[in-house]
Design an enzyme around this catalytic site. Structure first.
Site, short mmCIF file in Angstrom:
data_model
loop_
_atom_site.label_atom_id
_atom_site.label_comp_id
_atom_site.label_asym_id
_atom_site.label_seq_id
_atom_site.Cartn_x
_atom_site.Cartn_y
_atom_site.Cartn_z
N ALA A 162 0.84 -1.20 0.00
CA ALA A 162 0.00 0.00 0.00
C ALA A 162 0.87 1.25 0.00
O ALA A 162 2.07 1.19 0.30
CB ALA A 162 -0.89 -0.02 1.24
N LYS A 187 5.02 -5.84 -6.06
CA LYS A 187 4.18 -4.87 -6.76
C LYS A 187 3.85 -3.77 -5.75
O LYS A 187 2.92 -3.90 -4.95
CB LYS A 187 2.90 -5.57 -7.23
CG LYS A 187 2.24 -4.95 -8.45
CD LYS A 187 1.92 -3.48 -8.34
CE LYS A 187 0.55 -3.23 -7.78
NZ LYS A 187 0.26 -1.78 -7.67
N GLY A 227 -0.72 -6.29 -10.17
CA GLY A 227 -1.01 -7.08 -8.97
C GLY A 227 -1.87 -8.29 -9.33
O GLY A 227 -1.63 -9.42 -8.85
N GLY A 248 -8.61 -6.59 -0.59
CA GLY A 248 -8.52 -7.94 -0.02
C GLY A 248 -9.69 -8.81 -0.43
O GLY A 248 -9.55 -10.02 -0.64
N GLU A 265 -3.38 -8.10 4.84
CA GLU A 265 -3.23 -7.03 5.85
C GLU A 265 -4.07 -5.87 5.36
O GLU A 265 -3.61 -5.07 4.55
CB GLU A 265 -1.76 -6.61 5.98
CG GLU A 265 -0.84 -7.70 6.47
CD GLU A 265 -0.91 -7.93 7.97
OE1 GLU A 265 -1.69 -7.22 8.65
OE2 GLU A 265 -0.19 -8.80 8.45
N CYS A 299 -2.71 2.31 8.85
CA CYS A 299 -3.77 1.31 9.05
C CYS A 299 -4.15 1.25 10.52
O CYS A 299 -5.27 0.91 10.87
CB CYS A 299 -3.30 -0.05 8.55
SG CYS A 299 -1.71 -0.53 9.22
N ALA A 458 3.54 -0.10 16.13
CA ALA A 458 3.90 -1.44 16.64
C ALA A 458 5.40 -1.69 16.51
O ALA A 458 6.06 -1.14 15.62
CB ALA A 458 3.14 -2.49 15.86
#
Ligand code: NAD
Length: 507
Positions: A162, A187, A227, A248, A265, A299, A458
């Site tokens: 992304a 990609k 993709g 997704g 994800e 995200c 994270a």
């Protein structure tokens, strides 16, 4: 908000910055047709690039499949050496890559550097992992038998990434995949080709330096059609796709239809619960970074604040004051904390979401204004909502923080879980019972559940990912490496007799 009459670099400045960084990493711009490199800093088109053709995708998959044959039997610590050298190159070119992250994703300097640091961290982790791809020995029910699991390389891995983490997520996948014995086809987002070219060149240099098979990594530039070619190619064993839930929903079933593996994800709709015992100073800092940092384009961005009624007014006032003081503008300026949105569609989506929030009974406490001038600069918005209405249940990829109030902690957890997404969550409390309740099996249903820290940011050591419409994938640390390998279960009979399992007798 400090009212910046936006002072932005010129298009020529930005083209020059790109050229310098690319030259320093040793990359050549593939000028041509098919893909435009743009910058959200000014909204300008910078370069016209040659996109990868479908034939080239197919031959890259073929070359990767060939490289797999040699790489899968290369001892894992030798594979780790490639990743170690790559990590060294990332250290050397930290600022070159960070500069390009800012150019294409609009991240402020410290966040862009943080993204490159994540790449370095995953390389360090994967190098160690290369000596620890261990299976288990399991107690056999039969005398004179050994039961064991062994992990083997899986095959060619396709990574679709992304725009908002243009290089870190690729590095999470690639460092693990390479030590696990898998070649990678990448990609990247069509919004971030330049930093992808630079990062891929550094990996290519590492491949050359350790004399690893040249087909181990391929960069495939282009839009979703590129993709899709990866998604549909049966030679691609794993498709690791990061992006919207919409993406997704298309990728998952297509890969499954050919019995390939996918690691998804996807979007989040992350919440923080603030209880009456929370340290409000700490909460304020945690909330403002998680909600307005990266201009709301993570995200894991905090999108819903679920606050106890007793502290809601005070906290909302303090967040609103903090929001009004956030410097918005040129992400290359050290004083800026909020850079641009990626494009006009993102700013339109923010405006539409705020209109909808008002129509659903919300009150915009502060923010939401689009600043004049080139680029899509917006004031982060704070919106009080009467409940978890339709717009609150969706991910709008922009800095909007919806505030909901609660009276009872169980109600807060129910609100937190009552959305389709399940990526990140947190609770701010000094009451240990509340914290434990939040982390229990009937607490947060997300892949990430934090206490006294925001939803974003994270560390690499843990497994990263989320549940429900976030896709269920796990990447980076912990045992996420297993996604890039296949498991073989082995029974060895050294007893000299044939004993069947479950006491079955035959012949
Ligand atoms: P996007 O879904 O528009 O695009 C992501 C990537 O998928 C791009 O490379 C795109 O070209 C490709 N793509 C799109 N449709 C495809 C298809 N049908 N087949 C194959 N490839 C396809 O997402 P974006 O706007 O670049 O990124 C923002 C979104 O990504 C947000 O929803 C955000 O929450 C999510 N995201 C999730 C994570 C996570 O780890 N969960 C991390 C970063 C971003």
């Amino acid at each position: 908000m400090t009212d910046t009459a936006l002072r932005l670099p010129t298009r020529d400045d930005l083209r020059e910055r790109a050229r310098v960084s690319l030259e320093r990493v040793g990359a050549v711009l593939p000028e041509g047709e098919g893909l435009t490199a743009r910058t959200p800093v000014t909204g300008d088109a910078l370069f016209s690039l040659r996109a990868t053709t479908p034939d080239e995708v197919s031959s890259a998959v073929g070359a990767a499949a060939e490289a797999f044959v040699a790489w899968r039997t290369t001892p894992p610590p030798v594979r780790g050496e490639l990743v170690r050298v790559f990590g060294d190159l990332l250290r050397e070119h930290r600022t070159d890559l960070a500069d390009l992250v800012t150019l294409e994703a609009g991240k402020i300097g410290s966040e862009a550097l943080g993204e490159v640091q994540e790449m370095i961290d995953i390389c360090d982790l994967a190098v160690g992992q290369s000596r620890q791809l261990f299976g288990r020995t399991i107690a056999s029910e039969r005398p004179g038998h050994r039961l064991a699991e062994t992990w083997h390389p899986l095959g060619v891995v396709g990574v679709i990434s992304a725009f908002n983490f243009p290089v870190a997520v690729w590095a999470w996948n690639t460092a693990n995949a390479l030590v696990c014995g898998d070649p990678v086809l990448w990609k990247p987002s069509e919004a971030t080709p330049l930093v992808s070219i630079a990062a891929a060149r550094l990996l290519e240099r590492a491949i050359e330096a350790v004399d690893a098979p040249r087909g181990l990594h391929h960069l495939l530039l282009g839009d979703r059609a590129v993709g899709e070619a990866l998604v549909d190619d049966p030679r691609v064993a794993l498709v690791s796709a990061t992006g919207s839930t919409r993406m997704g929903r298309e990728v998952g079933p297509r890969v499954a239809a050919r019995f390939g593996r996918s690691l998804l994800e996807l979007g989040g709709n992350n919440a923080a619960i603030v209880t009456p015992s929370a340290d409000l100073e700490l909460t304020l800092r945690g909330v403002v970074f998680a909600a307005a940092g990266t201009a709301g384009q993570r995200c894991t961005t905090l999108r819903r604040l679920i606050v106890h009624r007793d502290v809601a007014d005070e906290l909302v006032d303090r967040i609103a004051a903090a929001y009004r003081s956030l410097p918005i503008g040129d992400p290359y300026d050290e004083k800026t904390l909020v850079g641009p949105l990626v494009n006009a569609a993102a700013a339109d989506a923010m405006t539409a979401a705020l209109d909808r929030a008002r129509a659903e009974g919300g009150e915009v406490v502060t923010g939401g204004r689009r600043l004049d001038g080139p680029g899509e600069y917006v004031e982060p918005a704070l919106v009080r909502m009467p409940g978890q209405t339709g717009v609150v249940r969706e991910e709008t990829f922009a800095p909007i923080l919806y505030v909901l109030t609660y009276d009872d902690f169980d109600e807060a957890i129910a609100l937190q879980n009552d959305v389709p997404q399940g990526l990140s969550s947190s609770v701010f409390t000094t009451d240990q019972a509340e914290a434990e309740r939040f982390l229990a099996a009937d607490g947060s249903d997300c892949g990430i559940a934090n206490v006294n820290i925001g939803t974003s940011g994270a560390e690499i050591g843990g497994a990263f990912g989320g549940e429900k419409e976030t896709g269920g994938g796990r990447e980076s640390g912990s045992d996420a490496w297993k996604a890039y390998m296949r498991r073989s279960t082995t029974t060895v009979n050294y007893s000299g007799h044939l004993a069947l399992a479950q006491n079955v007798s035959f012949l």
